[in-house]
Design an enzyme around this catalytic site. Structure first.
Site, mmCIF file in Angstrom:
data_model
loop_
_atom_site.group_PDB
_atom_site.id
_atom_site.type_symbol
_atom_site.label_atom_id
_atom_site.label_comp_id
_atom_site.label_asym_id
_atom_site.label_seq_id
_atom_site.Cartn_x
_atom_site.Cartn_y
_atom_site.Cartn_z
ATOM 1 N N HIS A 165 0.819 -1.203 0.000
ATOM 2 C CA HIS A 165 0.000 0.000 0.000
ATOM 3 C C HIS A 165 0.857 1.259 0.000
ATOM 4 O O HIS A 165 0.514 2.246 -0.655
ATOM 5 C CB HIS A 165 -0.917 -0.012 1.229
ATOM 6 N N HIS B 131 -10.047 3.419 -0.795
ATOM 7 C CA HIS B 131 -10.344 2.954 0.563
ATOM 8 C C HIS B 131 -11.186 1.689 0.441
ATOM 9 O O HIS B 131 -12.322 1.626 0.910
ATOM 10 C CB HIS B 131 -11.060 4.039 1.368
#
Length: 728
Positions: free
Chosen positions: A34, A82
């Site tokens: 990430h 998200h």
């Protein structure tokens, strides 16, 4: 949380010792997929990010692009995902996605002026998909509406392979000028680091590492602590405080606290400037007792910013924070050592090279399996049945239920609202009043965002090229010239060769078409490991693109009822390409397979010409054709006061289904009072086909391949209301 053996050995070799618990956790998060883009960064060099308009390109919290005119007016562009948090907790997961991308905007000194949401869920007929959709939309609307930033455009798609892992991609545009702009790069040793905003708790711990692994079957319960909890009212105060701090010239650099929390933000801030930091964690203002060093470093509590401040300005920064009822902590200072050092209760808990912490993660060398396109196997379906199924599909139906929950009028800039091909914002000249009705003054900024998983699931490379062309066509249909783009590249587990091969396909396809269109990709986000027990998601290259024009008047999507109808760009109708249904909603509804349609030979010239034609006084309406093909495009243009009479001679050009439901991007329906001028403009650029004429009948009369369909506007509206009907 723990480092892999290979990463642990690298850290030990660098430090010359075993890492502390806080160091190990910090490396584990900052070296996660990430944060470090370990599997994707080797591919991202395919993107062209340069251009005269690019002020700040990839690598900062948001990109900065100069608007035409040369007066020093800039916009910022950012996008983030998200995804995992929105599966575990759809409301808070989506809400904090909005909060994070807005703070990325603040860290460049900009004021956020618009949001776009691109949402992807499992089949709409599944209760769990509708539950996620409702929660995500509520989270986005609650946060965006409370902070006063309009959500003006976006997309929503449904595909069975998102069932175990939805995607929530949010982008933001900010407004700034060259005097006010700052960056996320530390400037000067001896400056103070000040943490401003909400107090720090234990929420969101390990969020970066959580986002870098496949979703487990029990993720909705077991991973709940990794999801942040947002407070939009505090974010609104932070937005206004940030404005005053920038107004008074008190900030040297800034970074928002997102993935990996304080540890991520502060270490990246100093590393980017080739500097170091000394931080005392006990100085952080917290809301929970007995927090340890790792929790201070990695908690992803929301609504927090890390500012670099000259020592003489610290008291003023604290006073402004107090005025806006925000916490402010002096947590340390910038050093010239290059080392990132954190102490806690008199003990050094982190001491490592700041650049190694941020950039030391090795890239993954992964095998990639080349995707193949399917062979043709088409179903036989009656045209009327197909029309009603495709026009009434959740993928092509009206998204009004979604966007009407968002306040798109706040800040009084939205000239073309949601529901059209692209939103258009009024960027007024300095001193112009918000009530100014002169649509010729200032700059019109068009904004579009989205992707189509059916396209990229069928053909990753060609589908991604189509995504870029469709977004550019959306902008050009409103009379604007594409300026810049940011992307959010979503994929499954990259350790699977077929998944990584498809991901590489969407990267290359998006990069190639953006280069062809001369649109720099100035920033973006990568989200991998979107994989669950139900399998990987389709490769999904969300693109957010902006375009500009003089003034902010734009032709509408809806028919006026007074002009001729032309279809521009349809290669199958021109006879120079085989009609194809690959990636279409038609095949999604009825099964079967086909190759993806062939795109235009000159997409850049098509987009430029379309922008000019759309801005001509003779143009009464324009609409991009893509999802659902010509059938859905015409259905969307018809309304109670504007109808259409259309006849298509399909002889030797394919079946009615292929021509009506094929989804070749780079096509547009134009209603005009000067058809000859449109044909001349596109001569040698793209084919122009005469569809028929618009009228005031309030219905669609369509004849194709010898079959006739007739639907009034009310019936079409009923077909397209499935989302509102099911969720009302």
């Amino acid at each position: 949380m723990s480092l892999s053996d290979a990463d642990h050995n690298l850290v030990v070799e660098e430090l010359g010792r075993e890492p502390t618990q806080a160091e190990a956790a910090l490396f584990e998060n900052l070296w996660s997929e990430h944060c470090a883009y370990r599997s994707s960064r080797p591919l991202l060099g395919a993107f062209d990010s340069e251009g005269d308009q690019v002020v700040v390109g990839p690598g900062d919290d948001a990109a900065v692009v100069a608007l035409p005119g040369g007066d020093g007016t800039y916009i910022t562009m950012g996008i983030e995902s998200h995804n995992h948090p929105s599966y575990v907790d759809p409301f808070d997961g989506a809400a904090t996605g909005v909060g994070g991308i807005v703070r990325d905007t603040l860290s460049m000194g900009a004021y956020p002026i618009a949001l776009a949401d691109s949402l992807y869920f499992g089949d709409f007929d599944r209760e769990h998909s509708r539950y996620l959709l409702e929660g995500v939309v509520e989270g986005i609307s609650h946060y965006g509406n409370c902070i006063g930033v309009p959500t003006v455009t976006g997309s929503a798609a449904f595909h069975e392979d998102y069932e175990g892992n939805p995607l929530v991609n949010v982008s933001c545009i900010g407004l700034v000028d060259e005097e006010r702009m700052i960056t996320a790069e530390a400037q000067q040793p001896g400056n103070t680091l000040v943490l401003v905003g909400n107090s720090t708790g234990r929420d969101g711990l390990g969020g970066a590492s959580f986002a870098s692994e496949d979703l487990a079957e029990d993720a909705e319960t077991e991973d709940r602590p990794a999801v942040q909890v947002g407070d939009p009212y505090t974010e609104k105060l932070l937005i206004e405080a940030n404005e005053q701090l920038i107004d008074e010239g008190l900030i040297e650099s800034a970074r928002d606290l997102g993935a990996a929390g304080l540890g991520g933000a502060s270490s990246e801030l100093v590393a980017k400037g080739g500097l170091g930091a000394e931080i005392e964690l006990t100085e952080v203002h917290e809301r929970e007792p007995n927090m340890n060093a790792m929790e201070y470093l990695l908690a992803e509590s929301q609504e927090r910013m890390c500012y670099e401040v000259a020592p003489e300005n610290v008291d003023r920064v604290k006073a402004i924070a107090e005025r806006f009822d925000l916490g402010a902590s002096v947590i340390g200072e910038v050093t010239d050592t290059g080392d990132y050092v954190c102490t806690f209760e008199g003990e050094t808990v982190v001491d490592c090279d700041a650049e190694f912490l941020g950039e030391g993660a090795p890239f993954n060398d992964l095998p990639a399996e080349e995707p193949t396109q399917p062979e043709r196997d088409l179903p036989e379906v009656a045209i009327e049945e197909a029309f009603e199924a495709v026009v009434g599909s959740p993928n092509t139906a009206s998204k009004r239920w979604i966007y009407r929950q968002y306040d798109h009028e706040v800040q009084v800039r939205t000239a073309t609202p949601p529901g059209d091909d692209a939103a258009v914002l009024a960027i007024r000249e300095a001193g112009a009043e918000a009530s100014d009705d002169d649509s010729e003054s200032g700059v019109g900024l068009a904004y579009t965002a989205g992707a189509d998983p059916n396209w990229t699931d069928t053909a990753p490379y060609d589908g991604a090229r189509a995504v870029a062309l469709e977004n550019a066509t959306n902008l050009a249909a409103k009379g604007t010239t594409p300026l810049a783009a940011v992307d959010c590249l979503n994929g499954g587990n990259p350790e699977k060769p077929d998944v990584y091969g498809a991901f590489k396909g969407i990267v290359d396809g998006l990069a190639d078409m953006c280069s062809t269109l001369d649109v720099p990709v100035v920033g973006g986000n990568v989200s991998l490991y979107n994989d669950s027990v139900s399998g990987p998601i389709p490769p999904t290259p969300t693109l957010a693109m902006v375009g500009t024009k003089d003034g902010y008047d734009a032709p509408p999507l809806s028919l006026s009822g007074e002009g001729d109808l032309l279809l521009v760009g349809a290669r199958a109708l021109d006879g120079d390409a085989e009609p194809r249904l690959g990636g279409s909603e038609y095949l999604g509804q009825f099964g079967g397979s086909d190759r993806f349609p062939t795109l235009l030979d000159y997409p850049g010239a098509f987009v430029d010409t379309l922008a000019d034609v759309a801005d001509d006084a003779a143009t009464l309406a324009t609409h991009d054709l893509s999802h659902g093909g010509l059938a859905v495009g015409l259905a969307e243009m018809v309304h109670e006061d504007g109808g259409a009479s259309v006849e298509i001679d399909a002889a030797n050009k394919g079946t009615g289904a292929e021509l009506l439901f094929g989804e070749q991007p780079g096509r547009v329906v134009i209603e005009t009072t000067d058809a000859r001028a449109v044909r001349e403009a596109f001569d040698g650029v793209a084919p122009v086909y005469e569809l028929g004429s618009a009228d005031d009948s309030g219905r669609l009369d369509l004849t194709i391949a010898g079959e006739s369909l007739r639907y009034d506007a009310e019936t079409i509206a009923d077909l397209r209301s499935i989302i509102a009907d099911e969720l009302a």
